[in-house]
Design an enzyme around this catalytic site. Sequence first.
Site, short mmCIF file in Angstrom:
data_model
loop_
_atom_site.label_atom_id
_atom_site.label_comp_id
_atom_site.label_asym_id
_atom_site.label_seq_id
_atom_site.Cartn_x
_atom_site.Cartn_y
_atom_site.Cartn_z
N ARG A 102 18.29 114.77 129.66
CA ARG A 102 17.54 114.92 130.91
C ARG A 102 18.00 113.80 131.83
O ARG A 102 17.81 112.61 131.55
CB ARG A 102 16.02 114.81 130.67
N HIS A 129 16.95 123.62 135.39
CA HIS A 129 16.03 123.38 134.26
C HIS A 129 16.05 124.61 133.35
O HIS A 129 15.06 125.35 133.27
CB HIS A 129 14.63 123.08 134.79
N GLN A 132 13.32 125.49 130.61
CA GLN A 132 12.05 125.89 131.21
C GLN A 132 12.04 127.39 131.52
O GLN A 132 11.12 128.11 131.14
CB GLN A 132 11.85 125.09 132.52
N ASP A 221 5.95 125.01 141.68
CA ASP A 221 6.31 123.72 141.07
C ASP A 221 5.98 122.63 142.10
O ASP A 221 5.69 122.92 143.27
CB ASP A 221 7.82 123.73 140.72
N CYS A 261 5.50 125.06 135.83
CA CYS A 261 6.20 124.40 134.71
C CYS A 261 5.48 123.14 134.26
O CYS A 261 5.70 122.69 133.14
CB CYS A 261 7.63 124.11 135.10
N ARG A 289 7.54 126.36 125.23
CA ARG A 289 8.73 125.49 125.25
C ARG A 289 9.15 125.16 123.82
O ARG A 289 10.33 125.13 123.49
CB ARG A 289 8.42 124.18 126.01
N1 CP Z 1 8.00 121.15 132.43
C1 CP Z 1 8.57 120.05 131.93
O1 CP Z 1 9.79 119.96 131.75
O2 CP Z 1 7.70 119.05 131.63
P1 CP Z 1 8.06 117.54 131.27
O3 CP Z 1 8.61 116.91 132.52
O4 CP Z 1 6.75 116.94 130.85
O5 CP Z 1 9.07 117.51 130.18
N1 NVA Z 2 10.89 119.98 139.70
C1 NVA Z 2 10.26 119.08 138.77
C2 NVA Z 2 10.15 119.71 137.42
C3 NVA Z 2 9.48 118.87 136.38
C4 NVA Z 2 9.45 119.51 135.04
C5 NVA Z 2 11.04 117.77 138.70
O1 NVA Z 2 12.27 117.84 138.68
O2 NVA Z 2 10.43 116.71 138.72
#
Ligand code: CP
Ligand code: NVA
Length: 302
Positions: A102, A129, A132, A221, A261, A289
């Site tokens: 990530r 993502h 997700q 989101d 999400c 997930r």
């Molecule tokens: N939706 C998601 O990826 O959540 P986190 O940022 O908590 O991993």
């Molecule tokens: N769009 C958000 C998703 C988090 C899971 C971010 O990138 O922070």
Amino acid sequence: MNGLLSEYDLTRDEFEEIFAKAGRLKLDLKEGGSYQPLKGRTLGMIFDKSSTRTRISFEVGMYQLGGIALFLSSRDTQLGRGENIPDTARIMSRYLNGIMIRTYSQEAVEEFAKYADIPVINGLTDLLHPCQILSDLFTIREKKGDFEGLKIAYVGDGNNVANSWINAAARLPFTLAIACPEGYDPDPDILARGIKEAPLGITLERDPIKAVAGADIVYTDVWVSMGQEKEKEPRMKSFRGYQVNKGLMAKAAKDAIVMHCLPAHRGEEISAEVIDGPQSVVVDQAENRLHVQKAIMEMLIK
Ligand code: CP
Ligand code: NVA
């Protein structure tokens, strides 16, 4: 399939294999969870950004499959002190059987995958993502029987989650209607390619009411993603009018479900009454997930 950098790289058969495996793994877990195909295997998890769901679901998922997962914060590894991606990827490939990353840049994940001899899984970048959206499609199947022929409305920021929805719509037969304020559109290349290739169509509107009209799924989101904290003030202004609330939900199909999400900001992109109301499936969505990522790991890790 030798990694998961983008959902666009998957064939229809691979999507279906992931969903079928996830269904079997979910059932196995509910029945006691004795299936451990990844005994002795190790997943490294590199995090440059915060996470609740992604970290826990990958770590627990790997444990349930018989393996272990290592949490590698970039702050505590030499990556954070400037060790380059090729060296890191080559060395980690000698210790680990898979890597989940990530981070900010999609190119960094792609570079890592280029030098790694083990599967690399994208756990979120600024651009995409994929884990997700794969688990969200699995959730839609559970709730609606299938996603085929349904209308999914995405309301809000044209961010990583929106881009991943477009990539999925380029591969699978559902209609995607996106509503974003001007200046916050999805990635233009991903959008243009998606519009050209989507079997049932992708539209981009300014008007959230038009996008949501008759939708089977209403998805939103956050307005400020990780890394955009400095843009909070202008974003709050630009996104006014894009909240998923009772008024907007009245335009969707009567039996529409609401997805997010998470993490959510009640009172910003979604009202408390909607996210905590009967149409919301966000908790089941988050649970899935775990099952879907276990399927991905089982398919990828040797
Ligand atoms: N939706 C998601 O990826 O959540 P986190 O940022 O908590 O991993
Ligand atoms: N769009 C958000 C998703 C988090 C899971 C971010 O990138 O922070």
